[in-house]
Scaffold this motif. Structure first.
Motif, PDB file in Angstrom:
ATOM      1  N   ILE A 218       0.838  -1.205   0.000  1.00 15.10           N
ATOM      2  CA  ILE A 218       0.000   0.000   0.000  1.00 15.10           C
ATOM      3  C   ILE A 218       0.870   1.252   0.000  1.00 15.10           C
ATOM      4  O   ILE A 218       0.592   2.234  -0.704  1.00 15.10           O
ATOM      5  CB  ILE A 218      -0.942  -0.018   1.214  1.00 15.10           C
ATOM      6  CG1 ILE A 218      -1.994  -1.123   1.048  1.00 15.10           C
ATOM      7  CG2 ILE A 218      -1.618   1.336   1.403  1.00 15.10           C
ATOM      8  CD1 ILE A 218      -2.824  -1.362   2.281  1.00 15.10           C
ATOM      9  N   GLU A 219       1.932   1.215   0.774  1.00 15.81           N
ATOM     10  CA  GLU A 219       2.808   2.382   0.861  1.00 15.81           C
ATOM     11  C   GLU A 219       3.486   2.669  -0.478  1.00 15.81           C
ATOM     12  O   GLU A 219       3.640   3.827  -0.874  1.00 15.81           O
ATOM     13  CB  GLU A 219       3.859   2.155   1.945  1.00 15.81           C
ATOM     14  CG  GLU A 219       4.603   3.426   2.315  1.00 15.81           C
ATOM     15  CD  GLU A 219       5.642   3.185   3.392  1.00 15.81           C
ATOM     16  OE1 GLU A 219       6.494   4.060   3.556  1.00 15.81           O
ATOM     17  OE2 GLU A 219       5.611   2.123   4.035  1.00 15.81           O
ATOM     18  N   VAL A 220       3.900   1.614  -1.196  1.00 10.89           N
ATOM     19  CA  VAL A 220       4.512   1.804  -2.519  1.00 10.89           C
ATOM     20  C   VAL A 220       3.524   2.499  -3.454  1.00 10.89           C
ATOM     21  O   VAL A 220       3.870   3.433  -4.177  1.00 10.89           O
ATOM     22  CB  VAL A 220       4.964   0.452  -3.126  1.00 10.89           C
ATOM     23  CG1 VAL A 220       5.346   0.624  -4.595  1.00 10.89           C
ATOM     24  CG2 VAL A 220       6.146  -0.112  -2.347  1.00 10.89           C
ATOM     25  N   LEU A 221       2.256   2.044  -3.433  1.00  9.98           N
ATOM     26  CA  LEU A 221       1.227   2.668  -4.269  1.00  9.98           C
ATOM     27  C   LEU A 221       1.051   4.144  -3.911  1.00  9.98           C
ATOM     28  O   LEU A 221       0.963   5.008  -4.795  1.00  9.98           O
ATOM     29  CB  LEU A 221      -0.103   1.940  -4.086  1.00  9.98           C
ATOM     30  CG  LEU A 221      -0.251   0.569  -4.744  1.00  9.98           C
ATOM     31  CD1 LEU A 221      -1.563  -0.077  -4.325  1.00  9.98           C
ATOM     32  CD2 LEU A 221      -0.199   0.691  -6.263  1.00  9.98           C
ATOM     33  N   ARG A 249      -7.284  -5.693   1.550  1.00  4.30           N
ATOM     34  CA  ARG A 249      -8.374  -6.023   2.485  1.00  4.30           C
ATOM     35  C   ARG A 249      -7.830  -6.478   3.836  1.00  4.30           C
ATOM     36  O   ARG A 249      -8.489  -6.296   4.862  1.00  4.30           O
ATOM     37  CB  ARG A 249      -9.259  -7.116   1.891  1.00  4.30           C
ATOM     38  CG  ARG A 249     -10.177  -6.622   0.770  1.00  4.30           C
ATOM     39  CD  ARG A 249     -11.276  -7.632   0.484  1.00  4.30           C
ATOM     40  NE  ARG A 249     -12.173  -7.153  -0.559  1.00  4.30           N
ATOM     41  CZ  ARG A 249     -12.099  -7.509  -1.830  1.00  4.30           C
ATOM     42  NH1 ARG A 249     -11.151  -8.372  -2.215  1.00  4.30           N
ATOM     43  NH2 ARG A 249     -12.937  -7.046  -2.722  1.00  4.30           N
ATOM     44  N   ALA A 250      -6.637  -7.078   3.837  1.00  2.00           N
ATOM     45  CA  ALA A 250      -6.034  -7.508   5.099  1.00  2.00           C
ATOM     46  C   ALA A 250      -5.739  -6.316   5.996  1.00  2.00           C
ATOM     47  O   ALA A 250      -5.702  -6.446   7.223  1.00  2.00           O
ATOM     48  CB  ALA A 250      -4.740  -8.282   4.821  1.00  2.00           C
ATOM     49  N   VAL A 251      -5.562  -5.146   5.396  1.00  2.00           N
ATOM     50  CA  VAL A 251      -5.273  -3.930   6.163  1.00  2.00           C
ATOM     51  C   VAL A 251      -6.549  -3.149   6.471  1.00  2.00           C
ATOM     52  O   VAL A 251      -6.773  -2.703   7.600  1.00  2.00           O
ATOM     53  CB  VAL A 251      -4.277  -3.031   5.388  1.00  2.00           C
ATOM     54  CG1 VAL A 251      -4.078  -1.702   6.118  1.00  2.00           C
ATOM     55  CG2 VAL A 251      -2.951  -3.745   5.204  1.00  2.00           C
ATOM     56  N   TYR A 252      -7.430  -2.997   5.467  1.00  2.43           N
ATOM     57  CA  TYR A 252      -8.592  -2.119   5.606  1.00  2.43           C
ATOM     58  C   TYR A 252      -9.915  -2.842   5.845  1.00  2.43           C
ATOM     59  O   TYR A 252     -10.945  -2.188   5.995  1.00  2.43           O
ATOM     60  CB  TYR A 252      -8.722  -1.239   4.363  1.00  2.43           C
ATOM     61  CG  TYR A 252      -7.606  -0.230   4.223  1.00  2.43           C
ATOM     62  CD1 TYR A 252      -7.438   0.788   5.162  1.00  2.43           C
ATOM     63  CD2 TYR A 252      -6.717  -0.293   3.167  1.00  2.43           C
ATOM     64  CE1 TYR A 252      -6.423   1.720   5.043  1.00  2.43           C
ATOM     65  CE2 TYR A 252      -5.686   0.632   3.025  1.00  2.43           C
ATOM     66  CZ  TYR A 252      -5.555   1.636   3.976  1.00  2.43           C
ATOM     67  OH  TYR A 252      -4.537   2.549   3.851  1.00  2.43           O
ATOM     68  N   GLY A 253      -9.889  -4.175   5.842  1.00  7.02           N
ATOM     69  CA  GLY A 253     -11.116  -4.913   6.116  1.00  7.02           C
ATOM     70  C   GLY A 253     -11.698  -5.555   4.869  1.00  7.02           C
ATOM     71  O   GLY A 253     -11.515  -5.067   3.747  1.00  7.02           O
ATOM     72  N   GLN A 254     -12.418  -6.645   5.079  1.00  5.23           N
ATOM     73  CA  GLN A 254     -12.950  -7.433   3.967  1.00  5.23           C
ATOM     74  C   GLN A 254     -14.056  -6.711   3.193  1.00  5.23           C
ATOM     75  O   GLN A 254     -14.343  -7.044   2.047  1.00  5.23           O
ATOM     76  CB  GLN A 254     -13.478  -8.777   4.486  1.00  5.23           C
ATOM     77  CG  GLN A 254     -12.385  -9.679   5.050  1.00  5.23           C
ATOM     78  CD  GLN A 254     -11.296  -9.966   4.037  1.00  5.23           C
ATOM     79  OE1 GLN A 254     -11.583 -10.336   2.906  1.00  5.23           O
ATOM     80  NE2 GLN A 254     -10.043  -9.816   4.448  1.00  5.23           N
ATOM     81  N   GLY A 255     -14.674  -5.713   3.806  1.00  5.54           N
ATOM     82  CA  GLY A 255     -15.764  -5.021   3.131  1.00  5.54           C
ATOM     83  C   GLY A 255     -15.319  -3.912   2.192  1.00  5.54           C
ATOM     84  O   GLY A 255     -16.149  -3.274   1.546  1.00  5.54           O
ATOM     85  N   LEU A 256     -14.014  -3.691   2.081  1.00  3.67           N
ATOM     86  CA  LEU A 256     -13.509  -2.592   1.264  1.00  3.67           C
ATOM     87  C   LEU A 256     -13.762  -2.841  -0.223  1.00  3.67           C
ATOM     88  O   LEU A 256     -13.597  -3.958  -0.721  1.00  3.67           O
ATOM     89  CB  LEU A 256     -12.005  -2.423   1.505  1.00  3.67           C
ATOM     90  CG  LEU A 256     -11.322  -1.322   0.693  1.00  3.67           C
ATOM     91  CD1 LEU A 256     -11.715   0.046   1.227  1.00  3.67           C
ATOM     92  CD2 LEU A 256      -9.807  -1.486   0.716  1.00  3.67           C
ATOM     93  N   ASP A 257     -14.154  -1.798  -0.937  1.00  6.88           N
ATOM     94  CA  ASP A 257     -14.267  -1.847  -2.393  1.00  6.88           C
ATOM     95  C   ASP A 257     -12.865  -1.689  -2.964  1.00  6.88           C
ATOM     96  O   ASP A 257     -12.364  -0.575  -3.154  1.00  6.88           O
ATOM     97  CB  ASP A 257     -15.180  -0.725  -2.891  1.00  6.88           C
ATOM     98  CG  ASP A 257     -15.255  -0.657  -4.419  1.00  6.88           C
ATOM     99  OD1 ASP A 257     -14.763  -1.601  -5.084  1.00  6.88           O
ATOM    100  OD2 ASP A 257     -15.788   0.337  -4.942  1.00  6.88           O
ATOM    101  N   VAL A 258     -12.196  -2.819  -3.243  1.00  2.91           N
ATOM    102  CA  VAL A 258     -10.793  -2.798  -3.662  1.00  2.91           C
ATOM    103  C   VAL A 258     -10.618  -2.076  -4.988  1.00  2.91           C
ATOM    104  O   VAL A 258      -9.686  -1.279  -5.153  1.00  2.91           O
ATOM    105  CB  VAL A 258     -10.238  -4.239  -3.754  1.00  2.91           C
ATOM    106  CG1 VAL A 258      -8.874  -4.246  -4.427  1.00  2.91           C
ATOM    107  CG2 VAL A 258     -10.131  -4.851  -2.367  1.00  2.91           C
ATOM    108  N   ASN A 259     -11.510  -2.342  -5.942  1.00  2.00           N
ATOM    109  CA  ASN A 259     -11.375  -1.692  -7.251  1.00  2.00           C
ATOM    110  C   ASN A 259     -11.484  -0.178  -7.127  1.00  2.00           C
ATOM    111  O   ASN A 259     -10.736   0.567  -7.768  1.00  2.00           O
ATOM    112  CB  ASN A 259     -12.429  -2.224  -8.216  1.00  2.00           C
ATOM    113  CG  ASN A 259     -12.157  -3.647  -8.662  1.00  2.00           C
ATOM    114  OD1 ASN A 259     -10.997  -4.055  -8.778  1.00  2.00           O
ATOM    115  ND2 ASN A 259     -13.206  -4.420  -8.894  1.00  2.00           N
TER     116      ASN A 259
END
Length: 488
Positions: A218-221, A249-259
């Motif tokens: 995430i930090e690289v992004l 999702r492992a950082v922000y939770g499974q409900g996150l809209d990854v796209n």
């Protein structure tokens, strides 16, 4: 008989696509035209699943860009995952590339890089921690002999509140100024790599992002998008977006809209086409010397090994990494147990190795107490992977040559008959009876029935037992315990 190992695909400096068995040249040319047509900084994601050749692809692309005098930097994020700060790792990689410059550009780049390093202190993530250390030290001094001077601490924290508020505002203003100056210097540094040619961007390839720790990925992004969003720099991420999504999702939770989250950082996606009917496995078998060795072993089955392998990997959708794993197993197995792996046993070795790679639970179920269930499940698996319309070779998808297709179908039918012979030995059952039962079970037509009968004629004398199946499984286990370098 000496063992060889798979070597990484060689990228020829003069001809980057010399060893391109996946026909990636057209993809590289299109993408090059795309990134060089943009005036602004962009982040492009090369999306492909595990083992689909992303690393080889971007290294070929990198060499192709070098031939066009377009500057590039390759950054393996996973190899830098041990660092605490992605910004430090990215800047460090840019600094290492200065040695490739020459003359005035090199001298200028060194000066700009030195300025960048001085500004990193304000942007690095541990900077705020350093500012808190004096505060912690002061509070510690107000604790004496295990007794807390509450009135002194209250007075200190009251003054501290106002001081911190003022300090935070000043710090925010300072960080904005530093960020502006950082981007200016970074853009000038990129110009040094480009030789002051504004039509040639600095292309930074970031590889293996999906293998990193979630926080580091995430930090690289974030750093690539927010700190490196300057003229003359283009980022190309090579990653499996599905796997990267799991990390996020492992950082922000499974409900996150990854796209939706990734759209904040990635401007364009390019789905790397999956290789279809490629020559990759044929190339690997030649590299390891398996082609000649196996042809000499399979003396009674007159079929082109390359076509059989190509169609098997197409049927079972083996990734490039899985194709190499298959070749590694075959390579070690046939050379360490050559006395045992003759004729039909080599063909069964093919099948069981593929099951291990693609259907591990089915493969693991093979044992002497589960003979009938295992064979039944494998036969079900084989039938589920037959192409449609196998009775009419003119209509089979992805088949270019009817004769080649005939070999390929005969191979599968031959395997079916060998497996049937495990639970219905010829000494106890006639093959006509065995075929009749099998045809009724799967509702095959007369054409398929006749093909099976013809295959049983070939199987006579080459039946296989459950003990031999278990010995082949043991051979695969020994072979697969050796991990060789990946070629992709």
């Amino acid at each position: 008989m000496r063992l060889k190992k798979c070597q990484p695909v060689a990228i020829d400096a003069a001809d980057p696509f010399k060893n391109d068995v996946l026909d990636r040249k057209a993809n590289v040319e299109i993408l090059t035209q795309f990134i060089t047509s943009y005036e602004q900084s962009i982040v492009l994601c090369i999306d492909a699943g595990w083992g689909q050749g992303k690393t080889t692809f971007i290294k070929m692309w990198q060499q192709y860009l070098k031939k066009l005098d377009i500057p590039t930097i390759y950054f393996n994020a996973w190899e830098s995952d041990y660092t605490d700060d992605a910004l430090i790792a990215l800047i460090g990689e840019i600094g290492l590339a200065i040695d490739n410059l020459s003359g005035e550009n090199k001298s200028k780049a060194k000066g700009l890089f030195s300025t960048l390093k001085n500004k990193i202190g304000y942007l690095a993530k541990d900077a705020s921690l350093k500012e808190w250390l004096p505060i912690v030290a002061t509070i510690g001094s107000l604790i004496s002999g295990g007794r807390i001077k509450a009135d002194k601490i209250a007075e200190f924290t009251a003054n501290l509140g106002a001081s911190l508020a003022k300090d935070q505002i000043e710090k925010y203003e300072k960080s904005k100024q530093v960020l502006f100056e950082f981007k200016q210097e970074l853009s000038r540094l990129a110009e040094c790599y480009c030789g002051n040619d504004d039509k040639k961007p600095l292309v930074i390839f970031i590889d293996e992002l999906d293998r990193c720790r979630p926080n580091f990925a995430i930090e690289v992004l974030e750093k690539a998008k927010h700190l490196f969003n300057v003229d003359n720099i283009i980022f190309v991420l090579a990653t499996d977006k599905t796997q990267l999504g799991h990390s996020i999702r492992a950082v922000y939770g499974q409900g996150l809209d990854v796209n939706g989250y990734l759209r904040r950082f990635i401007d364009f996606d390019y789905l790397l086409p999956s290789p279809v009917r490629s020559d990759f496995i044929v190339s690997l078998s030649k590299q390891l010397g398996l082609d000649k060795y196996l042809i000499n072993r399979i003396t009674f089955f007159a079929g082109p090994l390359g076509i059989i392998l190509q169609n098997l990997i197409s049927l079972y959708n083996l990734t490039l990494r899985e194709q190499e794993a298959l070749c590694n197993i075959l390579n070690i197995a046939v050379r360490t147990r050559s006395y045992f792996l003759e004729d039909n046993r080599v063909l069964v070795l093919f099948l069981l190795s593929i099951l291990k790679l693609k259907f591990p639970d089915l493969y693991k179920s093979l044992n002497k107490y589960n003979k009938s269930n295992f064979i039944s499940n494998v036969l079900e698996n084989i039938n589920s992977h037959y192409p449609d319309n196998t009775d009419n070779t003119d209509n089979i998808d992805n088949i270019d040559n009817i004769d080649n297709d005939t070999y390929y179908l005969k191979f599968l039918e031959f395997l079916e008959c060998m497996l049937l012979s495990v639970i219905r030995p010829a000494s106890q059952f006639s093959y006509e009876e065995t075929v009749d039962d099998y045809v009724r079970k799967y509702n095959f037509n007369d054409v398929k029935k006749q093909k099976l009968i013809d295959s049983f004629d070939m199987v006579k004398g080459f039946e296989i037992t459950i003990q031999e199946l278990l010995l082949i499984k043991d051979t695969i286990e020994i072979s697969s315990s050796f991990t060789l370098n990946w070629a992709v």
